[in-house]
Design a protein around this motif. Structure first.
Motif, PDB file in Angstrom:
ATOM      1  N   GLU A  32     -28.799  -5.176 -39.532  1.00  0.00           N
ATOM      2  CA  GLU A  32     -29.669  -5.860 -40.490  1.00  0.00           C
ATOM      3  C   GLU A  32     -30.926  -6.444 -39.844  1.00  0.00           C
ATOM      4  N   GLY A  33     -30.906  -6.570 -38.512  1.00  0.00           N
ATOM      5  CA  GLY A  33     -32.087  -7.079 -37.812  1.00  0.00           C
ATOM      6  C   GLY A  33     -32.792  -6.009 -36.999  1.00  0.00           C
ATOM      7  N   ARG A  71     -27.392  -3.414 -33.960  1.00  0.00           N
ATOM      8  CA  ARG A  71     -26.218  -2.599 -34.297  1.00  0.00           C
ATOM      9  C   ARG A  71     -25.069  -3.003 -33.377  1.00  0.00           C
ATOM     10  N   THR A  72     -23.919  -3.360 -33.957  1.00  0.00           N
ATOM     11  CA  THR A  72     -22.806  -3.823 -33.147  1.00  0.00           C
ATOM     12  C   THR A  72     -22.062  -2.648 -32.517  1.00  0.00           C
ATOM     13  N   PRO A  73     -21.381  -2.866 -31.390  1.00  0.00           N
ATOM     14  CA  PRO A  73     -20.694  -1.771 -30.702  1.00  0.00           C
ATOM     15  C   PRO A  73     -19.388  -1.380 -31.383  1.00  0.00           C
ATOM     16  N   PRO A 100     -24.093 -11.800 -40.232  1.00  0.00           N
ATOM     17  CA  PRO A 100     -25.488 -12.221 -40.380  1.00  0.00           C
ATOM     18  C   PRO A 100     -25.619 -13.528 -41.150  1.00  0.00           C
ATOM     19  N   VAL A 101     -26.616 -14.285 -40.804  1.00  0.00           N
ATOM     20  CA  VAL A 101     -26.999 -15.469 -41.550  1.00  0.00           C
ATOM     21  C   VAL A 101     -28.423 -15.245 -42.049  1.00  0.00           C
ATOM     22  N   PHE A 102     -28.610 -15.349 -43.380  1.00  0.00           N
ATOM     23  CA  PHE A 102     -29.915 -15.145 -43.995  1.00  0.00           C
ATOM     24  C   PHE A 102     -30.449 -16.467 -44.531  1.00  0.00           C
ATOM     25  N   ASP A 103     -31.771 -16.588 -44.530  1.00  0.00           N
ATOM     26  CA  ASP A 103     -32.355 -17.762 -45.185  1.00  0.00           C
ATOM     27  C   ASP A 103     -32.442 -17.515 -46.688  1.00  0.00           C
ATOM     28  N   ASP A 131     -24.764   0.175 -42.959  1.00  0.00           N
ATOM     29  CA  ASP A 131     -25.451   1.343 -42.403  1.00  0.00           C
ATOM     30  C   ASP A 131     -24.554   2.571 -42.483  1.00  0.00           C
ATOM     31  N   ALA A 132     -24.840   3.434 -43.444  1.00  0.00           N
ATOM     32  CA  ALA A 132     -24.138   4.714 -43.546  1.00  0.00           C
ATOM     33  C   ALA A 132     -25.091   5.868 -43.249  1.00  0.00           C
TER      34      ALA A 132
END
Length: 387
Positions: A69-70, A75-77, A290-293, A99-100
């Motif tokens: 998302e950033g 992207r996480t492992p 994730p943390v979004f504003d 993410d697909a």
């Protein structure tokens, strides 16, 4: 063969002090006393002072990683098998997420088969957050019916700014496809639902259930502890007969923004008389957190941990006074039954020999057996794997 002597057995219902015999990857006997001598065919394990439980069932893990998302660097492992076994997880369901595009179902299946070869039991969902659904065979029905590991669809995102803003008719259509495919293949055909933090909460599912001939049990919504408001909506959903799942991976910042810790959410639902058979916890392992504003901009990102599932169970018992039988059921019997994984989640004769040994005081994991093989003990992996 392994013979556990004098274990306090939680099946997850408490059975008392028992001897448990494993052989051929199955539980073959549970008795007050089993008298067999140690030899080249039988390993005797003194389980005095230990709790013997089913291996944990984690119903939502991003085994090939998630996030993004950033941007690409977020992207996480992929999940490493040691992250699962050190947390007592012997069975899991792998999923795609937001993410697909750069993550694929083909890679998800390959990772699932690799984890199986290394010793775990792994199932998967076809599809992802968005419409049109990604598939391997170009059909949800074909994926579920013809690919052994696919047991349903998910996670489909609702009430989230990252979702496809799916309509009631679209949700009804994909749910019907998953349901019929499951019926034809002898699988659960369930739809895993990612619920975001938008005010609509579970409204879409409520509308589909009221307008179409779809049972409430066809849905398996997760992240229900995202906020107090969503938790209240989820408990109401469960009291109508639905299943709800609480996410154990979290951060201090996410809790500060209003998330209810999973063990606290479990205790709250039980206090409202929701049956434990409709309540589960899952790790959301290797997902991004994730943390979004308030404008939808990403301001922080961390990663979910599969090991959080065990810690949440311990916290439920020690901090929120949930009986150990119920806390264990939420990560063993309940998810196994909901997903129709008939050989998982219980200590019983002829079940798969997925066994955790816990310290009776701290509930720390002392040893893990997956399909009858020792995979973790003395704080170390016992697997011989290349990476």
């Amino acid at each position: 063969m392994q013979l556990f002597k004098n274990a306090q057995v939680y099946a997850p219902r408490y059975l008392g002090k028992k001897d448990v015999l494993l052989g051929g990857g199955k539980i073959i006997a549970i008795e007050d006393s089993i008298d067999l001598s140690a030899n080249s065919f039988i390993t005797v394990i003194d389980a005095s002072g230990l709790i013997l439980t089913p291996g944990f069932v984690d119903s939502l893990v991003h085994i090939t990683g998630g996030g993004g998302e950033g941007g690409y660097t977020t992207r996480t492992p992929e999940m490493h098998i040691n992250d699962a076994i050190k947390g007592g997880v012997t069975t899991m369901v792998g999923v795609l997420g937001t993410d697909a595009q750069t993550r694929s179902l083909e890679n998800l299946l390959a990772k699932a088969y690799a984890l199986e070869e290394q010793g775990l039991s792994v199932f998967c969902y076809t599809g992802s957050y968005h419409l049109p659904m990604v598939t391997i065979t170009q059909s949800i029905k074909h994926d579920i019916m013809l690919i052994d590991k696919f047991i349903g669809v998910g996670e489909v995102a609702i009430a989230d700014h990252r979702s496809s803003q799916i309509t009631t008719h679209e949700m009804a259509r994909l749910t019907s496809e998953a349901r019929v495919a499951g019926m034809l293949a002898g699988k659960v055909g369930i739809v895993s639902i990612h619920v975001g933090d938008e005010p609509s909460k579970l409204d879409l599912l409520e509308q589909v259930i009221s307008q179409f001939d779809i049972p409430i049990t066809q849905y398996y919504p997760t992240h229900i502890n995202r906020s107090k408001a969503l938790l209240e909506a989820g408990i109401d959903f469960a009291l109508k007969g639905g299943f709800i799942d609480f996410t154990t991976s979290t951060t201090v910042q996410i809790i500060a923004q209003g998330e209810v810790p999973a063990p606290e959410a479990l205790a709250s639902a039980l206090d409202k008389n929701v049956p434990i058979s409709q309540l589960t916890m899952s790790s959301d392992g290797n997902a991004s957190l994730p943390v979004f504003d308030n404008k939808g901009n990403l301001i922080d990102l961390q990663m979910g941990l599969v090991s959080s599932l065990h810690q949440a169970m311990v916290d439920a018992v020690k901090l929120f006074n949930v009986p150990i039988e119920l806390a264990l059921a939420s990560i063993t019997e309940s998810p196994a039954n909901i997903l129709r994984l008939t050989q998982k989640g219980r200590i019983a004769v002829d079940m798969d020999a997925d066994i955790n040994l816990l310290n009776s005081h701290s509930l720390a994991i002392e040893a893990v057996y997956s399909k009858g093989e020792l995979v973790f003990s003395e704080g170390q992996s016992r697997l011989k794997i290349p990476f």
